[in-house]
Design a protein around this motif. Structure first.
Motif, PDB file in Angstrom:
ATOM      1  N   ILE A   7       0.854  -1.185   0.000  1.00  0.00           N
ATOM      2  CA  ILE A   7       0.000   0.000   0.000  1.00  0.00           C
ATOM      3  C   ILE A   7       0.893   1.238   0.000  1.00  0.00           C
ATOM      4  O   ILE A   7       1.994   1.206   0.536  1.00  0.00           O
ATOM      5  N   ALA A   8       0.419   2.304  -0.631  1.00  0.00           N
ATOM      6  CA  ALA A   8       1.113   3.598  -0.618  1.00  0.00           C
ATOM      7  C   ALA A   8       0.097   4.650  -0.183  1.00  0.00           C
ATOM      8  O   ALA A   8      -1.030   4.682  -0.696  1.00  0.00           O
ATOM      9  N   LEU A   9       0.497   5.475   0.787  1.00  0.00           N
ATOM     10  CA  LEU A   9      -0.390   6.513   1.318  1.00  0.00           C
ATOM     11  C   LEU A   9       0.371   7.813   1.529  1.00  0.00           C
ATOM     12  O   LEU A   9       1.555   7.786   1.850  1.00  0.00           O
ATOM     13  N   SER A  10      -0.338   8.908   1.399  1.00  0.00           N
ATOM     14  CA  SER A  10       0.191  10.220   1.764  1.00  0.00           C
ATOM     15  C   SER A  10      -0.792  10.844   2.733  1.00  0.00           C
ATOM     16  O   SER A  10      -2.009  10.785   2.509  1.00  0.00           O
ATOM     17  N   GLY A  11      -0.264  11.409   3.808  1.00  0.00           N
ATOM     18  CA  GLY A  11      -1.138  12.020   4.788  1.00  0.00           C
ATOM     19  C   GLY A  11      -0.351  12.688   5.890  1.00  0.00           C
ATOM     20  O   GLY A  11       0.852  12.928   5.774  1.00  0.00           O
ATOM     21  N   VAL A  12      -1.047  12.959   7.003  1.00  0.00           N
ATOM     22  CA  VAL A  12      -0.464  13.675   8.129  1.00  0.00           C
ATOM     23  C   VAL A  12      -0.436  12.754   9.347  1.00  0.00           C
ATOM     24  O   VAL A  12      -1.439  12.121   9.678  1.00  0.00           O
ATOM     25  N   ILE A  13       0.713  12.720  10.021  1.00  0.00           N
ATOM     26  CA  ILE A  13       0.844  11.937  11.255  1.00  0.00           C
ATOM     27  C   ILE A  13       0.021  12.625  12.338  1.00  0.00           C
ATOM     28  O   ILE A  13       0.167  13.835  12.569  1.00  0.00           O
ATOM     29  N   GLN A  14      -0.841  11.864  12.997  1.00  0.00           N
ATOM     30  CA  GLN A  14      -1.692  12.405  14.057  1.00  0.00           C
ATOM     31  C   GLN A  14      -1.117  12.138  15.441  1.00  0.00           C
ATOM     32  O   GLN A  14      -1.061  13.026  16.267  1.00  0.00           O
ATOM     33  N   HIS A  15      -0.727  10.890  15.700  1.00  0.00           N
ATOM     34  CA  HIS A  15      -0.231  10.491  17.016  1.00  0.00           C
ATOM     35  C   HIS A  15       0.991   9.602  16.831  1.00  0.00           C
ATOM     36  O   HIS A  15       1.055   8.816  15.888  1.00  0.00           O
ATOM     37  N   VAL A  16       1.945   9.706  17.765  1.00  0.00           N
ATOM     38  CA  VAL A  16       3.164   8.901  17.707  1.00  0.00           C
ATOM     39  C   VAL A  16       3.274   8.091  18.993  1.00  0.00           C
ATOM     40  O   VAL A  16       3.126   8.633  20.088  1.00  0.00           O
ATOM     41  N   PHE A  17       3.513   6.804  18.847  1.00  0.00           N
ATOM     42  CA  PHE A  17       3.690   5.881  19.970  1.00  0.00           C
ATOM     43  C   PHE A  17       5.008   5.150  19.743  1.00  0.00           C
ATOM     44  O   PHE A  17       5.014   4.078  19.133  1.00  0.00           O
ATOM     45  N   ALA A  18       6.115   5.745  20.179  1.00  0.00           N
ATOM     46  CA  ALA A  18       7.459   5.184  19.950  1.00  0.00           C
ATOM     47  C   ALA A  18       7.680   5.042  18.451  1.00  0.00           C
ATOM     48  O   ALA A  18       7.788   6.047  17.759  1.00  0.00           O
ATOM     49  N   HIS A  19       7.701   3.824  17.909  1.00  0.00           N
ATOM     50  CA  HIS A  19       7.952   3.630  16.481  1.00  0.00           C
ATOM     51  C   HIS A  19       6.671   3.378  15.687  1.00  0.00           C
ATOM     52  O   HIS A  19       6.705   3.135  14.493  1.00  0.00           O
ATOM     53  N   ALA A  41      16.090   6.422  12.298  1.00  0.00           N
ATOM     54  CA  ALA A  41      16.534   7.006  11.034  1.00  0.00           C
ATOM     55  C   ALA A  41      15.578   8.083  10.520  1.00  0.00           C
ATOM     56  O   ALA A  41      15.990   8.972   9.773  1.00  0.00           O
ATOM     57  N   PHE A  42      14.323   8.018  10.924  1.00  0.00           N
ATOM     58  CA  PHE A  42      13.322   8.971  10.464  1.00  0.00           C
ATOM     59  C   PHE A  42      12.479   9.394  11.664  1.00  0.00           C
ATOM     60  O   PHE A  42      11.451   8.792  11.959  1.00  0.00           O
ATOM     61  N   PRO A  43      12.912  10.430  12.410  1.00  0.00           N
ATOM     62  CA  PRO A  43      12.158  10.863  13.595  1.00  0.00           C
ATOM     63  C   PRO A  43      10.723  11.247  13.239  1.00  0.00           C
ATOM     64  O   PRO A  43      10.478  11.943  12.254  1.00  0.00           O
ATOM     65  N   LEU A  44       9.792  10.773  14.052  1.00  0.00           N
ATOM     66  CA  LEU A  44       8.367  11.008  13.837  1.00  0.00           C
ATOM     67  C   LEU A  44       7.868  12.139  14.726  1.00  0.00           C
ATOM     68  O   LEU A  44       8.332  12.291  15.857  1.00  0.00           O
ATOM     69  N   SER A  45       6.890  12.903  14.220  1.00  0.00           N
ATOM     70  CA  SER A  45       6.258  13.934  15.049  1.00  0.00           C
ATOM     71  C   SER A  45       4.848  14.187  14.521  1.00  0.00           C
ATOM     72  O   SER A  45       4.603  14.105  13.312  1.00  0.00           O
ATOM     73  N   ALA A  46       3.945  14.478  15.450  1.00  0.00           N
ATOM     74  CA  ALA A  46       2.575  14.788  15.073  1.00  0.00           C
ATOM     75  C   ALA A  46       2.561  16.023  14.178  1.00  0.00           C
ATOM     76  O   ALA A  46       3.329  16.961  14.379  1.00  0.00           O
ATOM     77  N   GLY A  47       1.708  15.995  13.156  1.00  0.00           N
ATOM     78  CA  GLY A  47       1.579  17.119  12.237  1.00  0.00           C
ATOM     79  C   GLY A  47       2.478  17.025  11.013  1.00  0.00           C
ATOM     80  O   GLY A  47       2.327  17.810  10.084  1.00  0.00           O
ATOM     81  N   LEU A  48       3.396  16.069  10.986  1.00  0.00           N
ATOM     82  CA  LEU A  48       4.313  15.917   9.856  1.00  0.00           C
ATOM     83  C   LEU A  48       3.597  15.258   8.681  1.00  0.00           C
ATOM     84  O   LEU A  48       2.942  14.234   8.837  1.00  0.00           O
TER      85      LEU A  48
END
Length: 156
Positions: A7-19, A41-48
């Protein structure tokens, strides 16, 4: 090994739970797993805003590639599951009669028909008047796992 759709998706990260994280994409919320090394390798953050590719699993998307504007794409390699010693996966034919005979030979009374899985059968059984138990039985007839029967799964 089960086949999982890519699957391929584009969107916005809402919540982060470790990895793991939730991604709002195409009007739906998706749970995605980057893995611990992927999250390093790819730090996650809400709103990204991100674009990801991965394997659709029953519970989540195992991310294999992720990219965000202004960042380099990161490829993620997930380790295959490690099964403990004694976990059997013989290549013999899947014969429910063989499985039921093996369960009976070990002193169990089966209820209903065995449920076929890719590498084993699941059987609802009990010994005497004991508790109902879910048995995992490989195609050779070896019981390699026992766990308490889930009433919702087995309609108890």
């Amino acid at each position: 090994m089960p086949h999982h759709d890519t699957i391929a998706l584009s969107g916005v990260i809402q919540h982060v739970f470790a990895h793991r994280f939730t991604l709002e994409a195409q009007g739906e919320t998706h749970l995605a797993d980057l893995g611990p090394k992927g999250a390093e390798a790819f730090p996650l953050s809400a709103g990204l805003r991100v674009t990801l590719e991965g394997e659709r699993r029953p519970s989540e998307i195992k991310v294999t590639r992720i990219v965000a504007p202004g960042r380099d794409a990161v490829l993620v390699h997930h380790k295959k599951p490690h099964h403990p010693p004694g976990h059997h996966h013989p290549d013999g034919p899947a014969d429910p009669a063989r499985v039921l005979a093996a369960v009976k030979a070990e002193g169990w009374s089966a209820k209903g028909e065995p449920q076929r899985k890719p590498k084993h059968f699941e059987v609802l059984a009990r010994q005497g008047r004991g508790p109902w138990t879910e048995l995992h039985v490989d195609f050779a007839g070896t019981i390699y796992k026992q766990k308490a029967a889930d009433p919702a799964k087995w309609s108890l």
